[in-house]
Design a protein around this motif. Structure first.
Motif, PDB file in Angstrom:
ATOM      1  N   GLU A 107      10.096   7.361  -6.608  1.00 28.67           N
ATOM      2  CA  GLU A 107      10.351   7.581  -8.030  1.00 28.67           C
ATOM      3  C   GLU A 107       9.030   7.565  -8.815  1.00 28.67           C
ATOM      4  O   GLU A 107       8.828   6.736  -9.694  1.00 28.67           O
ATOM      5  CB  GLU A 107      11.311   6.523  -8.565  1.00 28.67           C
ATOM      6  CG  GLU A 107      12.669   6.502  -7.877  1.00 28.67           C
ATOM      7  CD  GLU A 107      13.525   5.344  -8.330  1.00 28.67           C
ATOM      8  OE1 GLU A 107      13.786   5.226  -9.542  1.00 28.67           O
ATOM      9  OE2 GLU A 107      13.912   4.522  -7.466  1.00 28.67           O
ATOM     10  N   PHE A 108       8.134   8.469  -8.481  1.00 28.25           N
ATOM     11  CA  PHE A 108       6.840   8.539  -9.149  1.00 28.25           C
ATOM     12  C   PHE A 108       6.219   9.902  -8.875  1.00 28.25           C
ATOM     13  O   PHE A 108       6.652  10.635  -7.997  1.00 28.25           O
ATOM     14  CB  PHE A 108       5.915   7.418  -8.659  1.00 28.25           C
ATOM     15  CG  PHE A 108       5.365   7.645  -7.269  1.00 28.25           C
ATOM     16  CD1 PHE A 108       4.084   8.143  -7.085  1.00 28.25           C
ATOM     17  CD2 PHE A 108       6.128   7.380  -6.142  1.00 28.25           C
ATOM     18  CE1 PHE A 108       3.570   8.371  -5.810  1.00 28.25           C
ATOM     19  CE2 PHE A 108       5.634   7.607  -4.857  1.00 28.25           C
ATOM     20  CZ  PHE A 108       4.350   8.107  -4.697  1.00 28.25           C
ATOM     21  N   GLU A 109       5.180  10.230  -9.647  1.00 27.73           N
ATOM     22  CA  GLU A 109       4.367  11.415  -9.379  1.00 27.73           C
ATOM     23  C   GLU A 109       2.987  10.958  -8.891  1.00 27.73           C
ATOM     24  O   GLU A 109       2.654  11.091  -7.718  1.00 27.73           O
ATOM     25  CB  GLU A 109       4.268  12.269 -10.645  1.00 27.73           C
ATOM     26  CG  GLU A 109       5.595  12.902 -11.019  1.00 27.73           C
ATOM     27  CD  GLU A 109       5.508  13.767 -12.257  1.00 27.73           C
ATOM     28  OE1 GLU A 109       6.090  14.879 -12.232  1.00 27.73           O
ATOM     29  OE2 GLU A 109       4.866  13.341 -13.262  1.00 27.73           O
ATOM     30  N   PHE A 110       2.182  10.385  -9.790  1.00 26.58           N
ATOM     31  CA  PHE A 110       0.960   9.692  -9.400  1.00 26.58           C
ATOM     32  C   PHE A 110       1.234   8.188  -9.531  1.00 26.58           C
ATOM     33  O   PHE A 110       2.062   7.767 -10.335  1.00 26.58           O
ATOM     34  CB  PHE A 110      -0.201  10.039 -10.334  1.00 26.58           C
ATOM     35  CG  PHE A 110      -0.864  11.363 -10.081  1.00 26.58           C
ATOM     36  CD1 PHE A 110      -2.242  11.441  -9.879  1.00 26.58           C
ATOM     37  CD2 PHE A 110      -0.141  12.548 -10.064  1.00 26.58           C
ATOM     38  CE1 PHE A 110      -2.863  12.657  -9.673  1.00 26.58           C
ATOM     39  CE2 PHE A 110      -0.754  13.773  -9.851  1.00 26.58           C
ATOM     40  CZ  PHE A 110      -2.122  13.823  -9.661  1.00 26.58           C
ATOM     41  N   ALA A 111       0.516   7.380  -8.752  1.00 25.30           N
ATOM     42  CA  ALA A 111       0.663   5.929  -8.860  1.00 25.30           C
ATOM     43  C   ALA A 111      -0.634   5.254  -8.432  1.00 25.30           C
ATOM     44  O   ALA A 111      -1.434   5.831  -7.683  1.00 25.30           O
ATOM     45  CB  ALA A 111       1.820   5.420  -8.009  1.00 25.30           C
ATOM     46  N   ILE A 112      -0.839   4.050  -8.913  1.00 24.69           N
ATOM     47  CA  ILE A 112      -1.922   3.191  -8.435  1.00 24.69           C
ATOM     48  C   ILE A 112      -1.301   2.156  -7.512  1.00 24.69           C
ATOM     49  O   ILE A 112      -0.377   1.428  -7.901  1.00 24.69           O
ATOM     50  CB  ILE A 112      -2.649   2.493  -9.604  1.00 24.69           C
ATOM     51  CG1 ILE A 112      -3.366   3.520 -10.488  1.00 24.69           C
ATOM     52  CG2 ILE A 112      -3.638   1.459  -9.074  1.00 24.69           C
ATOM     53  CD1 ILE A 112      -4.543   4.212  -9.834  1.00 24.69           C
ATOM     54  N   ASN A 113      -1.790   2.106  -6.283  1.00 25.30           N
ATOM     55  CA  ASN A 113      -1.294   1.132  -5.323  1.00 25.30           C
ATOM     56  C   ASN A 113      -2.452   0.738  -4.415  1.00 25.30           C
ATOM     57  O   ASN A 113      -3.567   1.240  -4.555  1.00 25.30           O
ATOM     58  CB  ASN A 113      -0.114   1.699  -4.526  1.00 25.30           C
ATOM     59  CG  ASN A 113       0.888   0.633  -4.166  1.00 25.30           C
ATOM     60  OD1 ASN A 113       0.527  -0.466  -3.770  1.00 25.30           O
ATOM     61  ND2 ASN A 113       2.181   0.943  -4.290  1.00 25.30           N
ATOM     62  N   VAL A 114      -2.170  -0.125  -3.462  1.00 27.37           N
ATOM     63  CA  VAL A 114      -3.247  -0.741  -2.689  1.00 27.37           C
ATOM     64  C   VAL A 114      -3.697   0.136  -1.522  1.00 27.37           C
ATOM     65  O   VAL A 114      -2.898   0.801  -0.877  1.00 27.37           O
ATOM     66  CB  VAL A 114      -2.805  -2.130  -2.179  1.00 27.37           C
ATOM     67  CG1 VAL A 114      -1.722  -2.002  -1.115  1.00 27.37           C
ATOM     68  CG2 VAL A 114      -3.989  -2.932  -1.644  1.00 27.37           C
ATOM     69  N   TRP A 115      -5.015   0.168  -1.276  1.00 24.33           N
ATOM     70  CA  TRP A 115      -5.564   0.693  -0.028  1.00 24.33           C
ATOM     71  C   TRP A 115      -6.172  -0.484   0.723  1.00 24.33           C
ATOM     72  O   TRP A 115      -6.524  -1.505   0.138  1.00 24.33           O
ATOM     73  CB  TRP A 115      -6.643   1.763  -0.276  1.00 24.33           C
ATOM     74  CG  TRP A 115      -7.908   1.234  -0.893  1.00 24.33           C
ATOM     75  CD1 TRP A 115      -8.216   1.179  -2.214  1.00 24.33           C
ATOM     76  CD2 TRP A 115      -9.026   0.633  -0.209  1.00 24.33           C
ATOM     77  NE1 TRP A 115      -9.443   0.596  -2.418  1.00 24.33           N
ATOM     78  CE2 TRP A 115      -9.962   0.252  -1.197  1.00 24.33           C
ATOM     79  CE3 TRP A 115      -9.317   0.387   1.126  1.00 24.33           C
ATOM     80  CZ2 TRP A 115     -11.178  -0.372  -0.884  1.00 24.33           C
ATOM     81  CZ3 TRP A 115     -10.526  -0.233   1.441  1.00 24.33           C
ATOM     82  CH2 TRP A 115     -11.441  -0.595   0.440  1.00 24.33           C
ATOM     83  N   GLY A 116      -6.340  -0.327   2.030  1.00 28.85           N
ATOM     84  CA  GLY A 116      -6.964  -1.387   2.830  1.00 28.85           C
ATOM     85  C   GLY A 116      -6.047  -2.580   2.991  1.00 28.85           C
ATOM     86  O   GLY A 116      -4.901  -2.594   2.536  1.00 28.85           O
ATOM     87  N   SER A 117      -6.555  -3.608   3.642  1.00 28.03           N
ATOM     88  CA  SER A 117      -5.723  -4.773   3.926  1.00 28.03           C
ATOM     89  C   SER A 117      -6.557  -6.032   4.017  1.00 28.03           C
ATOM     90  O   SER A 117      -7.644  -6.040   4.614  1.00 28.03           O
ATOM     91  CB  SER A 117      -4.973  -4.579   5.245  1.00 28.03           C
ATOM     92  OG  SER A 117      -4.251  -5.740   5.585  1.00 28.03           O
ATOM     93  N   SER A 118      -6.024  -7.086   3.441  1.00 30.62           N
ATOM     94  CA  SER A 118      -6.626  -8.409   3.568  1.00 30.62           C
ATOM     95  C   SER A 118      -6.071  -9.180   4.759  1.00 30.62           C
ATOM     96  O   SER A 118      -6.394 -10.353   4.937  1.00 30.62           O
ATOM     97  CB  SER A 118      -6.354  -9.219   2.291  1.00 30.62           C
ATOM     98  OG  SER A 118      -6.927  -8.614   1.162  1.00 30.62           O
ATOM     99  N   GLN A 119      -5.240  -8.539   5.572  1.00 31.07           N
ATOM    100  CA  GLN A 119      -4.517  -9.275   6.595  1.00 31.07           C
ATOM    101  C   GLN A 119      -5.380  -9.687   7.788  1.00 31.07           C
ATOM    102  O   GLN A 119      -5.101 -10.692   8.423  1.00 31.07           O
ATOM    103  CB  GLN A 119      -3.323  -8.459   7.076  1.00 31.07           C
ATOM    104  CG  GLN A 119      -2.266  -8.243   6.003  1.00 31.07           C
ATOM    105  CD  GLN A 119      -1.693  -9.538   5.466  1.00 31.07           C
ATOM    106  OE1 GLN A 119      -1.575 -10.521   6.189  1.00 31.07           O
ATOM    107  NE2 GLN A 119      -1.345  -9.550   4.198  1.00 31.07           N
TER     108      GLN A 119
END
Length: 614
Positions: free
Chosen positions: A471-483
């Motif tokens: 339910e979006f067109e562009f979005a800001i979300n996470v890249w990479g991982s702290s795991q």
């Protein structure tokens, strides 16, 4: 808490110092957030005050299946504080590259037998007095199978030869399997809902499906997965030194109280943990007011400056990840042409995006490979690094790429190859100050370039679900991982978590990026297989070859577009008259631990090294 006036938040990108828009937004929430009672009840040794967003019942629930790698959404308390109540087998020291065992007393990988064995401590009990055994390990891992956790790409079968031994038989020895197994939160098999259904019942169904050769894409698997998503245990059964006090949960704070039956309950030096609810706007005034001892939020440059002026110590460890630009490939088919994605990367000044968001803690991504720039020299040969496209800020090159892809410019606005004006919305969680600033700035830069983005900040509680359901067109979300330091985990976050493999858990396709790709560097690739292969085997040279393949393909295709790498700017309050005697020094190696994985403060708490103040 959501700030309804997002016109003012548009200006936050201009506020590098001073109170600015972020300060106003934060101050406006203070009246809605109460302070916990600072007095220490008789007999208590001290309290620790942290902050992290959580959800109250009934939205927040006790189903913690799959944590931390493929959790059911909306468990009441996520993040680092979850480990204080439901422990993993071990924590990892990133600097020393060794494990601190907790529920487990040891582990061993056997390359001849292709097994990974965990020896569980004897005498462990759950908070209700029931013994913690290998049965709980079996249940926890079958629930991860239901949740499509990536660990099962390396696991052929699991068994429990006795009550203190858990064995994973591997389809191939894996460099990352110890991380998946040792850092998985172990949950109580006997925890039940109001109808008496238990986690163990779900595990038994999963084991039967697996034995019949069926997977989670089968009709039976989909049904089982759907029912697990809706499962709601009536109480919380925990293994850690703390448990949630159900009588001390409000919309602004919750309390964790000592669980005397928990692991290291006699070692931990605090008797109560107070956690304030909310994202940056609501937590900032509480930090400034002295109510919070430690916070891991993405504070703005102006907020960090205010904390330093109040004498607070800032812990600035690496996070090995940051915000990225996500695209909905199912809805925006014009971006299935890689030239359009490359144009976006060239059109945005990532250094400005990072500085506006986090000041010195927002460092522009250079290599654009999907995992931390800090780790790239450890995994890619110099000649491969030299071939990477750095996607320098160059709007002329961006325009040329769009024209090559069939786009045209009509006045100040680009037009897509099918004749539509390039006008979109960009979603981000408005309560994440750093992501919101990144999203506002990306919208500003791309709009000036001619791709019009309208900011659409929404509440973080609904944001992730809307991304995963497309339910979006562009979005800001996470890249990479702290795991974990291994790049495999970063690629899983980049390509699986908010894409078809894992987003399917809640019935969506996320970004809907097809992982079967055609590359200039390698020809046709199945990126799901490449990413899984990057974490398999124990041969370092082979691992590096697979990591390089995934990195080069990512750099070429840009399935997501990383903006900047986030470093912590975590305020702490310590010393005479404070609740905490001392936090680690800025150069303490434990601060190389990622705050959202093996959190250094939680580790010091569990091991008794963090002490109350006077």
């Amino acid at each position: 808490m959501k700030n309804p006036d997002f016109d003012i938040s548009r200006r936050r990108l201009f506020q590098m110092v001073g109170i600015g828009a972020v300060g106003v937004a934060g101050a406006g929430t203070l009246t809605a957030c109460s302070r916990a009672d600072d007095s220490v009840p008789e007999g208590e040794r001290g309290s620790f005050h942290g902050a992290y967003p959580y959800e109250q019942p009934p939205d927040g629930h006790y189903n913690m299946s799959g944590a931390p790698y493929a959790p059911v959404p909306r468990f009441m308390l996520e993040g680092p504080y979850r480990d204080l109540i439901v422990l993993p087998s071990a924590y990892y020291y990133w600097s020393e590259k060794k494990w601190e065992y907790m529920l487990a007393e040891s582990s061993e990988i056997n390359t001849d037998d292709q097994t990974f064995t965990v020896k569980i401590r004897e005498g462990l009990t759950w908070s209700d007095g029931e013994p913690l055994t290998s049965k709980d390990y079996m249940t926890s891992h079958w629930l991860q199978w239901i949740q499509r956790a990536a660990s099962w790409s390396s696991i052929a079968e699991i068994e429990a030869p006795d009550e203190t031994t858990f064995v994973a038989h591997l389809s191939s020895p894996s460099a990352v399997i110890e991380r998946y197994i040792l850092r998985g939160n172990i949950i109580a098999s006997h925890a039940a809902d109001e109808n008496g259904v238990t986690y163990g019942d779900f595990a038994d169904e999963a084991a039967a499906l697996f034995a019949d050769g069926k997977d989670m894409d089968s009709d039976e698997g989909k049904d089982l997965g759907g029912r697990l998503q809706e499962f709601r245990p009536t109480g919380l059964i925990v293994s850690g030194p703390f448990t949630i006090d159900p009588d001390r949960i409000t919309d602004t704070e919750m309390s964790l109280v000592r669980n005397d039956k928990g692991f290291n309950a006699d070692v931990v030096k605090f008797d109560r943990i107070v956690i304030y609810n909310g994202e940056t706007p609501s937590v900032d005034p509480l930090v400034q007011d002295g109510a919070v001892d430690y916070a891991t939020h993405g504070f703005s440059p102006s907020q960090e400056k205010a904390y330093q002026e109040l004498g607070m110590k800032i812990l600035r460890g690496p996070n090995y990840s940051g915000p990225a630009l996500f695209l909905n490939f199912k809805g925006l088919t014009e971006f299935n042409d890689v030239r359009a994605r490359r144009a976006l990367a060239h059109a945005i000044n990532r250094a400005d995006n990072g500085a506006v968001s986090l000041g010195d803690s927002g460092v522009a991504v250079e290599y654009m490979v999907g995992f931390s720039d800090v780790q790239v020299p450890d995994w890619l040969a110099a000649e491969d690094i030299d071939k990477l496209d750095r996607y320098e800020y160059d709007q002329d090159k961006a325009a040329s790429l769009l024209e090559d892809a069939g786009w045209t410019k009509d006045g100040d606005t680009w037009t897509t190859p099918d004749g539509k004006a390039a006008e979109y919305s960009i979603k981000y969680p408005g309560d994440y100050a750093d992501w919101a600033a990144s999203g506002d700035n990306a919208a500003e830069q791309l709009s000036l370039f001619g791709i019009k983005l309208t900011p659409n900040p929404i509440d973080f509680e609904q944001y992730t679900q809307e991304v995963d359901t497309g339910e979006f067109e562009f979005a800001i979300n996470v890249w990479g991982s702290s795991q974990h330091p291994h790049p495999h985990f970063a690629f899983v976050a980049d390509l699986f978590t908010h894409n078809t493999p894992i987003a399917q858990n809640i019935g969506g396709d996320g970004i809907a990026f097809d992982l079967e790709v055609d590359t200039d560097a390698y020809g046709e690739l199945d990126l799901e297989k490449v990413v899984n292969a990057a974490g398999q085997g124990l041969d370092e040279a082979e691992q590096k070859a697979n990591v390089t393949m995934a990195a080069v393909a990512f750099n070429e295709l840009l399935p997501i577009i990383p903006m900047f790498e986030r470093y912590g700017n975590n305020p702490t309050q310590e010393g005479d008259g404070k609740r905490v005697k001392a936090f680690p020094a800025e150069d303490d190696p434990i601060l190389e631990n990622a705050a959202y994985a093996d959190n250094p403060i939680v580790m010091l708490m569990i091991t008794g090294q963090l002490e109350p103040g006077a």
